[in-house]
Design a protein around this motif. Structure first.
Motif, PDB file in Angstrom:
ATOM      1  N   ILE A 107       0.837  -1.208   0.000  1.00 44.05           N
ATOM      2  CA  ILE A 107       0.000   0.000   0.000  1.00 44.05           C
ATOM      3  C   ILE A 107       0.865   1.249   0.000  1.00 44.05           C
ATOM      4  O   ILE A 107       0.571   2.226  -0.703  1.00 44.05           O
ATOM      5  CB  ILE A 107      -0.963  -0.026   1.207  1.00 44.05           C
ATOM      6  CG1 ILE A 107      -1.991  -1.153   1.024  1.00 44.05           C
ATOM      7  CG2 ILE A 107      -1.676   1.319   1.368  1.00 44.05           C
ATOM      8  CD1 ILE A 107      -2.881  -1.365   2.218  1.00 44.05           C
ATOM      9  N   SER A 159       1.992   1.974  -3.483  1.00 38.87           N
ATOM     10  CA  SER A 159       0.909   2.505  -4.319  1.00 38.87           C
ATOM     11  C   SER A 159       0.614   3.962  -3.970  1.00 38.87           C
ATOM     12  O   SER A 159       0.390   4.800  -4.854  1.00 38.87           O
ATOM     13  CB  SER A 159      -0.355   1.660  -4.135  1.00 38.87           C
ATOM     14  OG  SER A 159      -0.167   0.363  -4.648  1.00 38.87           O
ATOM     15  N   ASN A 171      -2.166   5.398   5.374  1.00 38.12           N
ATOM     16  CA  ASN A 171      -2.040   3.936   5.405  1.00 38.12           C
ATOM     17  C   ASN A 171      -2.152   3.484   6.856  1.00 38.12           C
ATOM     18  O   ASN A 171      -1.190   3.561   7.618  1.00 38.12           O
ATOM     19  CB  ASN A 171      -0.698   3.509   4.814  1.00 38.12           C
ATOM     20  CG  ASN A 171      -0.560   1.991   4.753  1.00 38.12           C
ATOM     21  OD1 ASN A 171      -1.449   1.262   5.181  1.00 38.12           O
ATOM     22  ND2 ASN A 171       0.551   1.517   4.223  1.00 38.12           N
ATOM     23  N   LEU A 226      -5.392  -1.367  -6.090  1.00 34.61           N
ATOM     24  CA  LEU A 226      -5.227  -0.247  -5.166  1.00 34.61           C
ATOM     25  C   LEU A 226      -5.226   1.092  -5.901  1.00 34.61           C
ATOM     26  O   LEU A 226      -5.898   2.052  -5.493  1.00 34.61           O
ATOM     27  CB  LEU A 226      -3.920  -0.414  -4.376  1.00 34.61           C
ATOM     28  CG  LEU A 226      -3.894  -1.561  -3.355  1.00 34.61           C
ATOM     29  CD1 LEU A 226      -2.487  -1.774  -2.836  1.00 34.61           C
ATOM     30  CD2 LEU A 226      -4.853  -1.272  -2.211  1.00 34.61           C
ATOM     31  N   ILE A 283      -6.845   3.977   4.412  1.00 40.67           N
ATOM     32  CA  ILE A 283      -6.787   2.559   4.001  1.00 40.67           C
ATOM     33  C   ILE A 283      -6.570   1.714   5.251  1.00 40.67           C
ATOM     34  O   ILE A 283      -5.596   1.917   5.988  1.00 40.67           O
ATOM     35  CB  ILE A 283      -5.665   2.294   2.982  1.00 40.67           C
ATOM     36  CG1 ILE A 283      -5.881   3.119   1.708  1.00 40.67           C
ATOM     37  CG2 ILE A 283      -5.626   0.820   2.607  1.00 40.67           C
ATOM     38  CD1 ILE A 283      -5.126   4.405   1.682  1.00 40.67           C
ATOM     39  N   ILE A 289      -9.687  -5.435   2.841  1.00 38.81           N
ATOM     40  CA  ILE A 289      -9.045  -4.127   2.714  1.00 38.81           C
ATOM     41  C   ILE A 289     -10.130  -3.096   2.431  1.00 38.81           C
ATOM     42  O   ILE A 289     -10.974  -3.290   1.556  1.00 38.81           O
ATOM     43  CB  ILE A 289      -8.010  -4.143   1.575  1.00 38.81           C
ATOM     44  CG1 ILE A 289      -6.944  -5.220   1.854  1.00 38.81           C
ATOM     45  CG2 ILE A 289      -7.350  -2.777   1.400  1.00 38.81           C
ATOM     46  CD1 ILE A 289      -6.162  -5.633   0.653  1.00 38.81           C
ATOM     47  N   ILE A 315     -10.937   1.000   1.645  1.00 41.46           N
ATOM     48  CA  ILE A 315     -10.472   2.323   1.225  1.00 41.46           C
ATOM     49  C   ILE A 315     -11.652   3.276   1.402  1.00 41.46           C
ATOM     50  O   ILE A 315     -12.666   3.162   0.710  1.00 41.46           O
ATOM     51  CB  ILE A 315      -9.983   2.302  -0.235  1.00 41.46           C
ATOM     52  CG1 ILE A 315      -8.808   1.321  -0.353  1.00 41.46           C
ATOM     53  CG2 ILE A 315      -9.584   3.702  -0.705  1.00 41.46           C
ATOM     54  CD1 ILE A 315      -8.401   1.002  -1.762  1.00 41.46           C
TER      55      ILE A 315
END
Length: 408
Positions: A263, A266, A283, A302, A322, A333, A335
């Motif tokens: 993550i 990304s 994150n 992602l 996230i 996961i 977001i």
């Protein structure tokens, strides 16, 4: 004559000479014999060996006569199919014959017996035994064939069900491909044609009025051309990326991945896009959560979802968060943004295989509408699922699952 040892005959008589006489009369037929000097001895023999084709039973014997012996023999279900021929020194009186048939006799032979008559009668029952054995073998073979047919039918049904499932899966994939094709054509015919028309109109205006337009108009028109050209370039990049991913999506190669680290990488790639709108990227995934995923596919998932969250979050809006949590053998996961959100109609259309028309972002950002298709396909290849929660004006939570990595 060919010996037939399969025909086993039990001879029961209290006189050894009678036993010998019967065997001598039948020995040329090749039968197999067992002897018993009394009814009790016959019962003992039958207790250990029940595979007799015929019983020749003397009626007149001490302690237990032939009728009593026959009744005791037929009390056992396993012996009821063995025919009994009574051998008697008495005349065929009606009462005696009735008693014998009631005890289970199938025929009578009178003493002193005629050897030819004895051979003929025994031969009839020997032939009946052979035919019964043949019928049993054919019945067993038929039963085995029926069982084999049942197995073959079950296997065929299983193969038909598997093939039906494969066809249904192929049909679903075909629908997705048709939808992808429709989206692709929509991007070309609408999302690209419209901005290109804007560029063309601005260029034509400059071309026709070059001598009399003001510097302010030039600046305005060049700004339109510049901005629209960037949008067209972004659309083309999305199309190229989508086409490449379509070719590469079969190269599924999962491995152990540190989720927080993936993550971070990304977010680093998307930081400039978020900075333009002054949006924070957080994150909040704990360390040491490992997943079993394809690195390139995870990166694409992602980036597509986070880019969409940035697109619909207003400038200087709340940070995009996230998070991740283990759910059974998967990692979920999430977001989450606090952006524009979606109505139920928009959300339902979005979940309908990505069939909704792409909407403009909070800064009029355009999208190709292909991102969700890629995300859906890549999550599906991981055996995961997608869920979206959204409310107008309250933001969106996009959740997807990836297998948790288990050390082997």
């Amino acid at each position: 004559m060919k010996a037939d040892k399969n025909i086993k005959i039990l001879i029961v008589d209290d006189n050894q000479n009678n036993l010998m006489s019967i065997e001598v009369a039948l020995e040329k037929e090749g039968y197999s014999f067992s002897r018993a000097l009394s009814g009790r001895e016959a019962l003992r023999i039958l207790l250990h060996d029940q595979n007799f084709s015929l019983i020749l039973l003397d009626v007149k014997m001490p302690i237990m006569d032939g009728y009593e012996t026959a009744e005791l023999i037929y009390e056992r279900d396993s012996l009821k199919d063995i025919p009994i021929i009574f051998i008697t020194a008495h005349d065929y009186e009606e009462a005696a014959m009735f008693k014998g048939y009631r005890a289970g006799a199938v025929d009578f032979i009178r003493k002193p017996f005629n050897p030819e008559m004895l051979r003929t009668k025994v031969a009839v029952f020997a032939e009946m035994f052979r035919k019964n054995q043949l019928l049993k073998r054919q019945e067993e073979k038929l039963k085995a064939n029926n069982q084999e047919l049942v197995l073959l039918n079950t296997e065929l049904e299983s193969r038909v069900n598997e093939r039906t499932a494969e066809l249904l899966e192929l049909n679903t994939e075909l629908r997705a491909l048709n939808l992808s094709k429709d989206r692709f054509l929509s991007v070309i015919s609408h999302d690209l044609r419209n901005p290109l028309s804007s560029i063309l109109i601005a260029a034509e205006f400059l071309n026709k009025n070059a001598a009399r337009i003001t510097p302010k108009q030039v600046l305005n028109l060049s700004g339109i051309i510049n901005k629209t050209a960037k949008e067209v370039l972004q659309q083309l990049n999305d199309l190229v990326d989508w086409a490449m991913k379509q070719r590469e999506k079969s190269r599924f190669s999962p491995s152990k991945l540190d989720l927080r680290n993936e993550i971070d990488q990304s977010l680093e790639l998307l930081s400039s896009l978020a900075n333009q709108k002054k949006i924070g990227l957080e994150n909040n995934v704990y360390d040491k959560i490992c997943i079993n995923g394809d690195e390139h596919m995870l990166r694409s998932i992602l980036q597509n979802v986070i880019t969409n969250a940035i697109k619909f979050t207003p400038a200087a809006g709340a940070p995009i968060s996230i998070t991740a949590a283990k759910v059974e053998d998967m990692v979920e996961i999430c977001i989450a943004d606090n952006g524009a959100g979606m109505s139920n109609d928009t959300l339902n259309a979005l979940l309908d295989l990505g069939g909704s028309k792409p909407e403009l972002g909070t800064d009029s950002e355009r999208g190709s509408g292909l991102g969700l298709l890629l995300v859906r396909e890549f999550v599906s290849q991981h055996g995961g699922s997608i869920a979206i929660e959204s409310q107008l004006g309250a933001g969106t939570k996009f959740r997807f699952t990836i297998p948790f990595y288990v050390e082997v």
